[in-house]
Design an enzyme around this catalytic site. Structure first.
Site, PDB file in Angstrom:
ATOM      1  N   LYS A  83      39.763  31.716  33.786  1.00 32.67           N
ATOM      2  CA  LYS A  83      40.124  31.409  35.173  1.00 32.67           C
ATOM      3  C   LYS A  83      39.285  30.209  35.617  1.00 32.67           C
ATOM      4  O   LYS A  83      38.081  30.159  35.309  1.00 32.67           O
ATOM      5  CB  LYS A  83      39.834  32.636  36.040  1.00 32.67           C
ATOM      6  N   SER A 158      44.224  36.594  42.647  1.00 31.17           N
ATOM      7  CA  SER A 158      44.064  35.173  42.432  1.00 31.17           C
ATOM      8  C   SER A 158      44.015  34.744  40.969  1.00 31.17           C
ATOM      9  O   SER A 158      44.132  33.559  40.681  1.00 31.17           O
ATOM     10  CB  SER A 158      42.769  34.718  43.103  1.00 31.17           C
ATOM     11  N   SER A 182      42.107  40.788  42.679  1.00 30.23           N
ATOM     12  CA  SER A 182      42.564  39.570  41.989  1.00 30.23           C
ATOM     13  C   SER A 182      42.652  39.651  40.472  1.00 30.23           C
ATOM     14  O   SER A 182      43.162  38.726  39.848  1.00 30.23           O
ATOM     15  CB  SER A 182      41.669  38.394  42.377  1.00 30.23           C
TER      16      SER A 182
END
Lengths: 462, 72
Positions: A83, A158, A182
């Protein structure tokens, strides 16, 4: 199905023995992944920064080490993604933001370092909702990331880029972070496994924060066993992150094999089944029946204080993120996307009294969860109230995390894994919640369910 | 507990005085709307009058029994 497709959707636990026995080379695996990324990523827009040269260099090194008999373990030679919130030394780390668009860290996050030491191969940095402050991963700065099951839908967020890559066979696994859901939201939206460990189990050092007292780091993968293998490497005390707890890390892959027969599954009688999409409700009810068939006892549990979880989450997350972004929101407000700017500005108007009340109330919510977990080994709930929303649909932006908030507020470990599909062919996620630092139980129940069903064998066509 | 009046003029005034934000009328209106949405959940916390726990502190939110485990 071609051999490339076979390898793309293979799991780590299937591929690692082939790499160890030299049947498959990390170079071959990495080349195939890079070819797939080149072909498929334009449809998904999952990558912020690709690292093909680094990936091939790491793959050749892994191949050489394995040929010499220096096999490091199940992640050796396995291509993964990070990420773009995780600091990577010498590699741009943007948080999918304009503010950090040229930021190149001079050190690695602890988790990045651990996964590299385990021999994994970095394919690149992937999209997050800007600064991890949302559940849709539709950054205006880098363009929306698309859901592999329906490119008109969000991948969730996210950690949407990681989930999209894992679901589409562009990486075997990847990293995520979870402040309000997330890791689990994108796992549910994309039909993969996402593991949010206990607060304190995995270091957040070198991960750009959203809210210090709510942030967790965890893996996303294509099976529960693969998530366990990744967590094994990621977990452990880190002197650089004062929130981590110095407890032994069990052998998750070994412990998840234990039977759940005679164990107890708790079903919360409130909150999690309010306003649930009917297809999600049917899928979760069917999943509960699978647990019964596996020999688990199913019992109703009560968590009355859970109704305060969203209020606690908002008060804490808004306040802490406003503090983190205080300088930039004053000096560069126009460099934020509208939704993130609004959230941060809103946080500046939450009084300290409410923030502290929320920090006190989270203890009470946790106590209720602990009482429920005294009657059951794990709790089972839906991960989301609905399936992946369409890109641009703002109506669901605040409600998407209602079922994932409570275990960020309480810090309890929770797993999302696939439990069905809607009539539109969109994945539905099941959430398994456990007691503090009992990730083993959460993974064990998830694994038992996964072995009894075939949802994880479904893959999107792209 | 404060009533937290988030009317746009109040936000404009508070913004400039306490938060370092300069808000236009339109921005204050948008912010008031989103704040009201968040506050629907946050105000529920007012129902709990007595909480017999200390607030946790950022960076040190490990619950008590976990902290105990840390020092074993």
């Amino acid at each position: 199905m071609t051999s490339t497709q076979t390898l793309a959707f293979a799991t780590i636990s299937e591929t690692a023995p082939r790499i160890q026995s030299r049947e498959v080379s990390p170079v071959e695996v990495t080349e195939q992944m890079l070819e797939r990324i080149e072909a498929i990523n334009p449809k998904l827009n999952a990558f912020v920064t690709m690292t093909p040269e680094l990936a091939m260099e790491q793959a050749r090194r892994a191949e050489g080490e394995i040929l010499k008999g220096n096999y490091r373990g199940p992640l050796h030679g396995i291509p993964i993604v990070h990420k773009d919130l995780y600091y990577t030394k010498g590699i741009r780390t943007t948080a999918s933001s304009k503010i950090l668009e040229d930021f190149i860290p001079d050190y690695d996050a602890t988790v990045v370092e651990k996964l590299a030491d385990a021999g994994s191969i970095l394919l690149g940095k992937v999209q997050t909702h800007e600064f991890a402050a949302g559940g849709t991963t539709d950054s205006p700065h880098f363009g929306p990331c698309h859901n592999p099951w329906d490119v008109d839908r969000v991948p969730g967020g996210s950690s949407g880029g990681t989930a999209a890559c894992v679901a589409a066979g562009l990486a075997f696994a990847g990293t995520g972070s979870d402040t309000g859901g997330s890791v689990r939201i994108p796992a549910s939206c994309c039909g993969v496994v996402g593991m949010k460990p206990t607060y304190g189990r995995v270091s957040r050092y070198g991960i750009f924060p959203l809210a210090w007292s709510l942030d967790h780091a965890g893996p996303l993968a294509r099976s529960v066993l693969d998530a366990a293998l990744c967590l094994q490497v990621m977990a452990g005390y880190d002197p650089k992150d004062d929130s981590t707890v110095d407890l032994p890390v069990p052998n998750y892959a070994e412990e998840l094999q234990q039977s759940i027969r005679g164990k107890t599954v708790g079903i919360p009688s409130e909150y999690y089944f309010d306003g649930l999409d009917s297809e999600v409700a049917v899928a979760v009810e069917s999943a509960i029946e699978v647990f019964r068939d596996l020999g688990a006892d199913v019992t109703e549990v009560h968590i009355p204080m859970i109704r305060y979880a969203p209020g606690a989450e908002w008060a804490i997350c808004l306040s802490e993120s406003a503090a983190i972004h205080d300088a930039w929101i004053q000096s560069r407000p126009d460099d934020y996307s509208d939704d993130v700017r609004l959230m941060i500005e809103a946080g500046k108007f939450i009084p300290a009294t409410r923030y502290l009340q929320a920090q006190r109330v989270r203890h009470l919510i946790r106590d209720d969860f602990m009482a429920a977990l005294a009657k059951a080994d794990v709790l089972i709930t839906p991960t989301l109230p609905f399936v992946a929303p369409r890109i641009g649909n703002k109506d669901t932006s605040l409600s998407i995390a209602r079922f994932t908030f409570p275990t960020d507020v309480t810090g309890l470990p929770s797993l999302s894994l696939p439990c069905g599909f809607s009539s539109d062919g969109l994945p539905i996620g099941l959430q398994v919640i456990g007691a503090p630092f009992d990730e083993s139980a959460v993974l064990r129940f998830g694994y038992a369910y996964e072995q009894a069903t075939d949802w994880h064998h479904h893959h999107p066509t792209l | 507990m404060l009533s937290n009046n988030y009317a746009p003029p109040v936000l404009k005034s508070m913004g400039s005085m306490f938060t370092g934000l300069t808000l236009s009328d339109q921005r204050a209106q948008t912010l008031a709307t989103i704040l009201e949405t968040y506050m629907q959940d946050i105000r529920l916390l007012d129902e709990i009058e007595a909480v017999d726990t200390e607030p946790t502190v950022p960076f040190k939110t490990v619950p008590f029994e976990w902290k105990e485990a840390r020092f074993q």
